[in-house]
Structure formats: structure tokens, C-alpha cells
Motif scaffolding. Structure first.
Motif, PDB file in Angstrom:
ATOM      1  N   SER A  64       0.576  -1.263  -0.050  1.00 30.04           N
ATOM      2  CA  SER A  64      -0.100   0.185   0.055  1.00 30.04           C
ATOM      3  C   SER A  64       0.107   1.083   0.033  1.00 30.04           C
ATOM      4  O   SER A  64       0.721   2.064  -0.866  1.00 30.04           O
ATOM      5  CB  SER A  64      -0.689  -0.027   1.263  1.00 30.04           C
ATOM      6  OG  SER A  64      -2.132  -0.977   1.248  1.00 30.04           O
ATOM      7  N   LYS A  78      -6.548  10.583  -5.969  1.00 31.73           N
ATOM      8  CA  LYS A  78      -8.138  10.332  -6.046  1.00 31.73           C
ATOM      9  C   LYS A  78      -7.216   8.727  -6.025  1.00 31.73           C
ATOM     10  O   LYS A  78      -7.903   8.119  -5.399  1.00 31.73           O
ATOM     11  CB  LYS A  78      -8.427  10.212  -6.995  1.00 31.73           C
ATOM     12  CG  LYS A  78      -9.261  11.694  -7.494  1.00 31.73           C
ATOM     13  CD  LYS A  78     -10.305  11.632  -8.351  1.00 31.73           C
ATOM     14  CE  LYS A  78     -11.690  12.763  -8.271  1.00 31.73           C
ATOM     15  NZ  LYS A  78     -12.318  13.612  -9.755  1.00 31.73           N
ATOM     16  N   GLY A  79      -6.040   7.950  -6.911  1.00 28.64           N
ATOM     17  CA  GLY A  79      -5.670   6.973  -6.994  1.00 28.64           C
ATOM     18  C   GLY A  79      -4.719   7.342  -5.404  1.00 28.64           C
ATOM     19  O   GLY A  79      -5.211   5.991  -4.350  1.00 28.64           O
ATOM     20  N   LYS A  82      -7.824   6.852  -2.602  1.00 29.77           N
ATOM     21  CA  LYS A  82      -8.168   5.151  -2.288  1.00 29.77           C
ATOM     22  C   LYS A  82      -7.416   4.093  -1.776  1.00 29.77           C
ATOM     23  O   LYS A  82      -7.339   3.130  -0.726  1.00 29.77           O
ATOM     24  CB  LYS A  82      -8.782   5.106  -3.708  1.00 29.77           C
ATOM     25  CG  LYS A  82      -9.262   3.319  -4.074  1.00 29.77           C
ATOM     26  CD  LYS A  82      -9.740   3.098  -5.508  1.00 29.77           C
ATOM     27  CE  LYS A  82     -10.404   2.746  -5.320  1.00 29.77           C
ATOM     28  NZ  LYS A  82     -10.780   1.325  -6.399  1.00 29.77           N
ATOM     29  N   GLU A  85      -6.664   5.225   1.526  1.00 21.79           N
ATOM     30  CA  GLU A  85      -7.350   4.507   2.877  1.00 21.79           C
ATOM     31  C   GLU A  85      -7.446   2.996   3.001  1.00 21.79           C
ATOM     32  O   GLU A  85      -7.917   2.520   4.300  1.00 21.79           O
ATOM     33  CB  GLU A  85      -8.202   5.356   2.590  1.00 21.79           C
ATOM     34  CG  GLU A  85      -8.613   6.302   2.652  1.00 21.79           C
ATOM     35  CD  GLU A  85      -9.871   7.830   2.443  1.00 21.79           C
ATOM     36  OE1 GLU A  85     -10.689   6.455   1.029  1.00 21.79           O
ATOM     37  OE2 GLU A  85      -9.963   8.215   2.723  1.00 21.79           O
ATOM     38  N   ARG A  86      -7.959   2.560   1.848  1.00 24.12           N
ATOM     39  CA  ARG A  86      -7.365   0.723   2.254  1.00 24.12           C
ATOM     40  C   ARG A  86      -6.634   0.324   2.796  1.00 24.12           C
ATOM     41  O   ARG A  86      -7.021  -0.586   3.273  1.00 24.12           O
ATOM     42  CB  ARG A  86      -7.401   0.289   0.794  1.00 24.12           C
ATOM     43  CG  ARG A  86      -7.377  -1.162   1.047  1.00 24.12           C
ATOM     44  CD  ARG A  86      -7.966  -1.768  -0.738  1.00 24.12           C
ATOM     45  NE  ARG A  86      -6.928  -1.549  -1.314  1.00 24.12           N
ATOM     46  CZ  ARG A  86      -6.448  -0.704  -3.111  1.00 24.12           C
ATOM     47  NH1 ARG A  86      -7.678  -0.601  -3.301  1.00 24.12           N
ATOM     48  NH2 ARG A  86      -5.107  -0.817  -3.111  1.00 24.12           N
TER      49      ARG A  86
END
Length: 397
Positions: A64, A78-79, A82, A85-86
Motif C-alpha cells: 500500500s 484520487k488513486g 483510495k 485509505e484501504r
């Protein structure tokens, strides 16, 4: 949208080293993605992780971190948001993922949320200098240099010796913009109220020929207004220069006189500021011919030298004089500068097409300290010995 340049990410080469894992302990796809990120192959690193993620779930947060870092470096905020956060949901609080998340939010102009995320990253690991830097940059983007300065001070207390934190702190130090006062003379950084005076100077060809011949003389009023609206605290950071208006206190009203009783008479600038070399170029100019023959230019020069050497802590000031201005060169040498070079036909005049030679002059701090003439002049014109070293801490310690 590449706002990333103002943010600080973990360097690809150090991601695995800082994770606490060795190469032998990591899945091969993580090692391969880290290698691709290190080589600048950001898209390939993301693809490597995406393919592996469909088949297996890693037991370390590195995939990550690598993916979020790659997205940030691509400007795909934006990527990055995501992925970060994941990753945080999967591995819990991780300072590097929090830093990537904060950068993503910054890139998406969610500055308040970014501030909170960077604060969480700092709380998770006070040794994360990237989070301190990025929080400071968020404050700067919102025109809050004092908050940025305090953040950097805190970061240096936690991480003494951090070059990155110190460099940014030096560039936004409040000492750059302090007003300099000696008797009736005052130097203060430019403000929107100086528009008429600056416009007058910049449209005066004779003034610009000696002050800064190759600066744009045709600046529109809108351009000048825009420049003057900028926070002078950010001048060194953004332009590697800072300018002051030279003012005199006058008992009678004069054209351009402000409400404080000071009248603008000239401009001084420290340009080409090099933090590591502790060096800057010195420029000074007065649009009125009568002022040039008075003691004001010399007093303003001594006042700025005192600030440059004793408060900021420069080791050297330089002065470039055009070859056709022999009067200015004589004055520069008489002031204590040393001619360090002469470059024949080095530049070409934009208006006449004629070739211009350049005198290169310099003054070292140690020579400034030992200059008996400047000592006498500063006592007479400023009321104190400008060549004397101060005991208080300088910006460049």
C-alpha cells in the motif's frame, strides 16, 4: 495536477529499509514493485501490485505504501487517496500511509483534512520529517507562514539536524521581513501601498539601467499589483530574493508619503539568495538624482549590510556592475567590495543590441568586520557600529 512538488514523500530507495523487513522476508512482487518505483516506473509498480493483490493478501503494509507513493508521484491523487485509505483499514495507523493520504488530500485541495492527517502522522511517529514538512507546506499554501514556522521548529526539536526541515525554516524565517530602522531611515519589505512608487521605478529606464537592466521594464500595473499582493514572507522561498523600500521620515508632507510619516525614496534587494553558500547579490537604486548624491544611499547600504551579515548571517554579499557604469564600480570598490572578476562582452543590451561587460564584486563577512572605514561611517550615519558582530542568534547559526 502536479502540486506534489511542494510535498515530501518517503524516498523509494528507503521504503524497504525503513519498514523493518529485509528483502528475504518480503514477497517477491513487493520487492519488484519497490524496484520499479525506485527506477521511476510508477505505472509498472502499480500494475505489479494490482496483479498480485488479486491472488494474495500481503502481511506487510509495504504494498500500500509503494502504491500510494507511486500514485502521488504521478499526480493521481484520487488513486493515492483510495489506496492509502484501504491500506490504513488493513494495517491500522501507519505513518507513511498517513503521509501519502495527507499529500493526496492536499492535491485535492482538502487542506483542512490534510492538516489533520499530517498531525496524526506526526503523533504516530515524531521522526517522520516528511509529515512535518508537508504540514508546513499546507500552512504555506493557505498563506499562514507563522503556523508553518512553528511546525518546522517543532519538527527540528524532534529531529535535530534535519537538513530539509532547516532549509524550509530558513526560507520563511520572520527575520527576512523585519523593518530596519536607524534614525530617520527605514527599510521595510514591499507592500501593496507601494504600487505607485514601484511602478514609477520600474518604468524609469534610467533607474532600471543601473538597478536591474535585464528585469522586465514593461511590467503592467496588474503584474506589479499581483507581485505586491504576495506575502513578502514567502519571497525567499518562491523567488530566492527579498526587496525593501527605502524610506525617510519627513516632517512635511511629500508626494507618495504614507500615513506613518515616511516617504519612499529608493529600493534595495537581496537577490540570488543561496542558503547553503550563505550568499546573496546586493542591489540598490534611487530614482531621484538628488537622493543619489546624499548620504541616504550609503546609510541604506550600511543598514542592509548590518542586517545581512549580523542578523541573517550571510558569509558573502556580491555586487554585479555593468561595464558602462564606471561611477558605480568606483563607489562599489570604495565601499569595501573587492573586484573578483571582469567578464568582457558578457551580456547584450536588450534595447541597443550593444555588448556589455560585467564587473564581479564581492565582500566577505570577515572583511566587513575588519573594515575601519565602514565602522566609522556606520557610527556616523546609523548611530551604531554595523561591522560589530552581534551576540544574539542569527538566522544562519
Amino acid at each position: 495536477m502536479q502540486t506534489f512538488a511542494a510535498c515530501s514523500l518517503l524516498e523509494p530507495a528507503s521504503i524497504i529499509g525503513r519498514s523493518g523487513y529485509s528483502f528475504d522476508e518480503l514477497p517477491q512482487y513487493v520487492v519488484e514493485a519497490a524496484r520499479q518505483l525506485h527506477q521511476g516506473e510508477h505505472r509498472k509498480a502499480i500494475e505489479t501490485l494490482d496483479v498480485a493483490r488479486t491472488a494474495t493478501a500481503p502481511d506487510v503494509p509495504l504494498d500500500s505504501i509503494i502504491a500510494a507513493t507511486a500514485h502521488c508521484r504521478q499526480g493521481n491523487f484520487k488513486g493515492a487517496l483510495k489506496v492509502a485509505e484501504r491500506g490504513l483499514q488493513q494495517v491500522g495507523k501507519n505513518t507513511h500511509l498517513l503521509n501519502c493520504l495527507g499529500i493526496a488530500l492536499t492535491g485535492l485541495n482538502e487542506h483542512s483534512n490534510a492538516q489533520q492527517v499530517f498531525l496524526h502522522a506526526i503523533q504516530a511517529d515524531a521522526g517522520n520529517t516528511h509529515a512535518f514538512l508537508n504540514l508546513a507546506h499546507v500552512f504555506l499554501s493557505q498563506n499562514h507562514p507563522d503556523a508553518a514556522f512553528e511546525t518546522l521548529q517543532q519538527g527540528l526539536r524532534q529531529n535535530p539536524g534535519s537538513n530539509e526541515l532547516e532549509k524550509l525554516l530558513l526560507q520563511i524565517h520572520p527575520a527576512w521581513v523585519q523593518a530596519l530602522v536607524a534614525g530617520k531611515l527605514r527599510l521595510r519589505t514591499l507592500a501593496p501601498s507601494d504600487e505607485a512608487f514601484v511602478l514609477r521605478c520600474f518604468t524609469d529606464q534610467r533607474f532600471m539601467t543601473s538597478y536591474h537592466r535585464f528585469a522586465t521594464r514593461s511590467q503592467s500595473r496588474r503584474q506589479i499589483q499581483s507581485d505586491l499582493q504576495q506575502n513578502p514572507r514567502l519571497a525567499v522561498l518562491n523567488r530566492k530574493s527579498v526587496s525593501w523600500v527605502v524610506e525617510l521620515a519627513e516632517s512635511t508632507a511629500a508626494p507618495g508619503q504614507d500615513n506613518s510619516g515616511y516617504c519612499p525614496v529608493g529600493l534595495v534587494t537581496l537577490a540570488e539568495i543561496h542558503l547553503w553558500a550563505r550568499r546573496a547579490e546586493f542591489l540598490i537604486g534611487f530614482p531621484d538624482k538628488d537622493r543619489r548624491g546624499s548620504g541616504t544611499p550609503l546609510a541604506a547600504t550600511l543598514l542592509l549590510m548590518d542586517h545581512a551579515f549580523n542578523r541573517i548571517g550571510f558569509n558573502k554579499l556580491t555586487s554585479i556592475v555593468y561595464g558602462d557604469n564606471t561611477f558605480s564600480q568606483r563607489n562599489t570598490l570604495a565601499l569595501g567590495f573587492t573586484q573578483e572578476g571582469f567578464r568582457p562582452d558578457h551580456l547584450r543590451d536588450l534595447n541597443t543590441g550593444h555588448w556589455l561587460s560585467i564587473y564581479d564584486n564581492g565582500m566577505l563577512k570577515k572583511d566587513f568586520r575588519a573594515n575601519a572605514r565602514l565602522k566609522r561611517l556606520s557610527k556616523r550615519l546609523l548611530g551604531f557600529d554595523a561591522t560589530r558582530s552581534r551576540t544574539d542568534k542569527t538566522v544562519f547559526s
